[in-house]
Design a protein around this motif. Structure first.
Motif, mmCIF file in Angstrom:
data_model
loop_
_atom_site.group_PDB
_atom_site.id
_atom_site.type_symbol
_atom_site.label_atom_id
_atom_site.label_comp_id
_atom_site.label_asym_id
_atom_site.label_seq_id
_atom_site.Cartn_x
_atom_site.Cartn_y
_atom_site.Cartn_z
ATOM 1 N N LYS A 33 -46.459 79.371 22.039
ATOM 2 C CA LYS A 33 -46.528 79.630 23.488
ATOM 3 C C LYS A 33 -46.439 81.125 23.771
ATOM 4 N N PHE A 34 -45.618 81.832 22.995
ATOM 5 C CA PHE A 34 -45.524 83.286 23.173
ATOM 6 C C PHE A 34 -46.867 83.962 22.860
ATOM 7 N N LEU A 35 -47.574 83.408 21.873
ATOM 8 C CA LEU A 35 -48.821 84.033 21.411
ATOM 9 C C LEU A 35 -50.011 83.673 22.299
ATOM 10 N N ALA A 36 -49.813 82.711 23.225
ATOM 11 C CA ALA A 36 -50.920 82.275 24.084
ATOM 12 C C ALA A 36 -51.411 83.451 24.932
ATOM 13 N N LYS A 37 -52.675 83.393 25.278
ATOM 14 C CA LYS A 37 -53.327 84.505 25.965
ATOM 15 C C LYS A 37 -52.821 84.636 27.404
ATOM 16 N N VAL A 38 -52.667 85.856 27.847
ATOM 17 C CA VAL A 38 -52.254 86.105 29.220
ATOM 18 C C VAL A 38 -53.333 85.552 30.159
ATOM 19 N N ASN A 39 -52.914 85.064 31.301
ATOM 20 C CA ASN A 39 -53.824 84.500 32.301
ATOM 21 C C ASN A 39 -54.482 83.192 31.864
ATOM 22 N N SER A 40 -54.170 82.708 30.640
ATOM 23 C CA SER A 40 -54.643 81.367 30.278
ATOM 24 C C SER A 40 -53.635 80.397 30.889
ATOM 25 N N SER A 41 -53.844 79.138 30.692
ATOM 26 C CA SER A 41 -52.905 78.162 31.274
ATOM 27 C C SER A 41 -51.551 78.263 30.582
ATOM 28 N N GLY A 42 -51.461 79.137 29.617
ATOM 29 C CA GLY A 42 -50.189 79.290 28.914
ATOM 30 C C GLY A 42 -50.142 78.468 27.654
ATOM 31 N N THR A 43 -51.245 77.826 27.309
ATOM 32 C CA THR A 43 -51.224 76.990 26.109
ATOM 33 C C THR A 43 -52.355 77.344 25.142
ATOM 34 N N ILE A 44 -53.217 78.273 25.512
ATOM 35 C CA ILE A 44 -54.386 78.569 24.677
ATOM 36 C C ILE A 44 -54.121 79.778 23.785
ATOM 37 N N VAL A 45 -54.060 79.533 22.484
ATOM 38 C CA VAL A 45 -53.943 80.624 21.533
ATOM 39 C C VAL A 45 -55.310 80.812 20.913
ATOM 40 N N GLU A 46 -55.810 82.028 20.929
ATOM 41 C CA GLU A 46 -57.094 82.255 20.264
ATOM 42 C C GLU A 46 -56.848 82.609 18.814
ATOM 43 N N SER A 47 -57.614 81.975 17.945
ATOM 44 C CA SER A 47 -57.511 82.300 16.530
ATOM 45 C C SER A 47 -58.507 83.420 16.248
ATOM 46 N N LYS A 48 -57.994 84.598 15.889
ATOM 47 C CA LYS A 48 -58.856 85.784 15.728
ATOM 48 C C LYS A 48 -58.551 86.494 14.420
ATOM 49 N N ARG A 49 -59.537 87.234 13.984
ATOM 50 C CA ARG A 49 -59.340 88.030 12.797
ATOM 51 C C ARG A 49 -58.697 89.379 13.151
#
Lengths: 559, 559
Positions: free
Chosen positions: B114-130
């Protein structure tokens, strides 16, 4: 040399090779109804960073191509294709998505996040949820990772979705803890058995006093702990335990290797050293040891006991004697056949193969004997990583000669186990639909699973491990000045017994084993050896046996 | 009792309490320009599962309310509010989002996602990125977690984004490894200093032979390793090392406790036991030890040395003597003032406080002395977790009396450090905008940071630790039959020196320390003690000193 490599690159890449790192970094993939993730250390390290740690949050570049890791990734592809080409899964097609972890925890975790991403999303969206029971990720199970430290971190994350993970080589005992790692399985035994086998071998050979070299990670730390317990039981003394950084990228590595070798040199009475290290560390250690003219008997753990890279160090035959333990292998003839035809195949997406081809092209000038070292040269970076598919030779003969049954059989078993669990799970559901089952359902199908492979019955024990046993390897000097690695015996984990297939091997082996430490004590009946960890005196003395202790332990063995 | 609790619940909840687990599980939150995550073990365990591991991928229910963990979470809120109410950050407002980890790795990781979730997302979306260099998560830094095993797993995940994490109590030495844990900091010293202090204390007290009890996790395993090294240096013998499962939810716990107590009982000559365990394990251990009439001197590690829960076990004064080490605390008068007014405050969202109020209401019938045990009763589940905000009494007096400076000061320091780093970072940028900086930039501002707190200069060392030193605590029987915990000395990590504030304390302490093991050997000059790990004989004998070794080691100390 660097110039030659660049020229080869230019020939192969033509104008399209921008050498930049793309945002996705999948190593190899193929579509299917059920996608299986794969994590392999196709490179042995990430590039060294001057500060010692990254300054930007990005996957690091890799170095040190690892032929064994590469062959393991091909073994996964081969096993999946074999199943797809049979009727075993009644038309359900397995797909794969393989990542190169570069033996790095963060890289492995970035790949793991991709496995956890939601099906039908762009492949990058992981939902953070309190309950994943109804969540369908893109990938249903993971094969890997190579090393225990990676596998522990990956397992922590996969546990959130109870996604099954089967490692083919992570052997640290803690991974048998089903309370901590409920979704972790492995197709090899835990190190608890390897350390027992080592202690048993050492005791029976009369080597009283030994030293240990391990990495400073879970793998090494637990090996020391496990072996310490076994050593007590078998009356073996540990004169010293030295740890080295687990990562080649660690800046302190040279200093620590020198310090460990000084400790070895100072302990003149200690002839036998147990070495739980990654192959790349062993190479660095032995290169320095050869300079310092250190000559000992080395006991090799599974991860380097059969390393052709170590065996091809110049003058390696002057390092002393090497005995090692390796997971028991199976029949690899079908995999050899797969490798034979590798160049004729058309892979949709296999960047690992591309990189191998490019390294091969860069090494076209070296002799057969030096090819292994040229390909895995640790001074080369991975700036070639994103080059397009090459059409150059793949030196299939070289690949086939490099296959170690103990390294690739675990990967084959892991895929076979998953296929069996999928078959059981999909008997009464349509698994061609993406949402037909969630990973935790596949996990249930794996628990306690039994299946046959090559006519042998294979079973996951209650801890999720397959105890296939070990081969005992002996490194024998050959006429070229290098070492041949031969299997001299087998070790049965359950029975604590060594078996020899040929009496000639037994004689050779017993001759090797007959090295007494200079401080051994032979106790009279009614007395027992008392061990001490003092570094100042000989570690054994004979004391009167207390009740319930006998001067000699007998166990089943036929050595 | 259960009926009373239900009645209290009905009164407080009225019709709205559905007692179901909601999908979000934040413990406490408040908005702000810069959001700081918090991880606290407000419960000590997850509910026991009959199979030993979860069958569905969902956060487990929790049990065992931990007043210390709860107070630490309040200390974080207090520290943040103090900064917000000052001009320290020039109008930048800190917000927080606190989760109860229940001392469970998976629960901690779900919160970390939850901490890693993207700002301004619903608070639940973590993007998996390189590459996360330009990624702005909702949270910019994390305070926690409580335990080393949780902190290691959390740090592995936070490292992907190089999000700074400052733990207030995770002390395992491995977390000082900046190569593995580049984004981890802590406001307390590493256990390497605690084990050194213990070995130093033991040697100077003439306790030759000791036993160790630890958990089977990183914390316990590393404590054994660190202490083993120190013990060698200080000529202290370890007669036995017993491990207990780190989790109360482990089904084998009773069996393992019995087995450890049998080992203690069998070693009649060993009078001193070092105990590196969580408070809940110590409670279970001591309850059983009291039944078996075991009476020893116990050396307590930081995590239970000041535990009021342990101190309130009935008949605890019959367990023997207890000396402990605790992180040095600071001035907590401002926090006490905050607690005094807790009931008058209107928290927007603090479910941890709600749960405390409900447990208090359920415990209204018990005496003052039993309140602590009633609240933390491990047989109660967390079915009350989602109850709405209560208006009942918060027993502020009880909370204030339960504050242990060593437990809450680390939390205060962690928040203060973050605020200083944010102030430095935001000098030349508008930090009121959500995208003004990424976590890795805050990490850079924290590295090597120095700041003052209460007039004292505080610095992160090169390993990211703040070495504030330890208080030495002595548990003293009082007239009620229970124990008072008093600070008798301070220990300086850098100098390896104990300081006494009062001569009376020094006398009391020295009287306690004067326990000789029954097998101690006094060596003549020119001889030294030689240690052995054999369990069958007394562990010391005198041998002639080799060169460069002296029969007595002297060191600076003023005990």
């Amino acid at each position: 040399m660097a110039r030659l490599l660049w020229m080869a690159l230019l020939i192969i890449c033509g104008r399209t090779c921008a050498c930049k790192i793309s945002n996705d970094f999948v190593g190899a993939k193929a579509p299917g109804d059920v996608i299986i993730g794969g994590l392999f250390a196709v490179h042995g390290k990430t590039m060294t960073i001057p500060s010692g740690y990254p300054r930007r949050p990005a996957v690091q570049n890799c170095a040190g191509f690892d032929l064994e890791g590469f062959l393991q990734s091909l073994a996964m592809i081969h096993a999946i294709e074999s199943i797809n080409n049979s009727t075993f899964l009644n038309g359900i097609k397995l797909g794969y998505e393989i990542y190169d972890t570069c033996a790095d925890v963060s890289t492995a975790l970035v790949a793991t996040m991709k496995f956890l991403a939601k099906v039908n999303s762009s492949g990058t969206i992981v939902e953070s949820k309190r309950n994943y029971t109804d969540y369908i990720p893109r990938v249903k199970a993971v094969i890997g990772a190579s090393y225990s430290e990676e596998s522990i971190a990956v397992s922590r994350l996969l546990t959130l979705q109870l996604m099954p993970q089967i490692s083919y080589s992570a052997s640290a005992d803690i991974l048998s803890d089903t309370f901590r790692f409920p979704s972790f399985f492995r197709s090899i035994p835990s190190d608890i058995f390897q350390t027992k086998a080592m202690a048993s071998l050492i005791q029976r050979s009369g080597w009283d006093w030994i030293g240990m070299l391990t990495t400073d990670d879970e793998y090494g730390r637990l090996a020391v702990e496990d072996f310490g317990r076994q050593a007590m039981a078998f009356n073996v003394c540990i004169a010293f335990r030295e740890t080295l950084p687990a990562y080649l990228s660690d800046l302190a590595i040279d200093k620590r290797i020198n310090s460990a070798l000084n400790v070895i040199r100072d302990h003149v009475k200690v002839n036998v050293i147990i070495v739980f290290l990654k192959p790349y560390l062993v190479i660095k250690l032995f290169q320095k040891a050869l300079e310092m003219e250190v000559n000992k008997t080395w006991i090799a753990s599974d991860n380097w006991s059969a390393s052709l890279q170590v065996a091809s160090i110049p003058n390696i035959n002057k390092i002393g004697k090497i005995v090692g333990f390796m997971f028991k292998g199976g029949n690899v003839s079908s995999f050899s056949h797969f490798l034979e035809n590798l160049g004729k195949r058309d892979f949709e997406n296999n960047r690992l193969l591309d990189q191998y081809a490019i390294l091969l092209a860069g090494c076209s000038h070296v002799s057969e004997q030096d090819l292994y070292n040229c390909i895995s040269d640790y001074t080369k970076g991975n700036w070639l990583y994103d080059a397009p598919l090459s059409q150059g030779s793949l030196r299939e003969d070289f690949l086939i000669a490099s296959v170690l049954p103990g390294f690739v059989y675990g990967t084959h078993l892991a895929v076979t186990a998953l296929a069996n669990a999928i078959r059981n799970l999909c008997r009464h559901r349509n698994c061609k639909k993406p949402g037909s089952f969630a990973p935790w359902q596949l996990l249930e199908a794996l628990q306690g699973l039994s299946f046959t492979d090559g006519g042998k019955k294979i079973t996951f024990d209650s801890k999720g491990d397959i105890n296939i046993g070990y081969d005992v390897l002996f490194w024998k000097k050959n006429q070229n000045g290098s070492m041949d690695i031969i299997t001299v015996a087998e070790y049965d984990c359950q029975e604590n017994v060594f078996f020899f297939k040929e009496s000639k091997r037994k004689l050779e082996f017993n001759a090797l084993m007959n090295i007494k430490s200079k401080c051994s004590a032979v106790c009279t009946p009614g007395q027992m050896k008392k061990t001490s960890e003092s570094q100042h005196t000989c570690c054994y003395e004979c004391v009167t046996c207390p009740e319930n202790h006998y001067s000699d332990q007998t166990g089943k063995e036929n050595m």
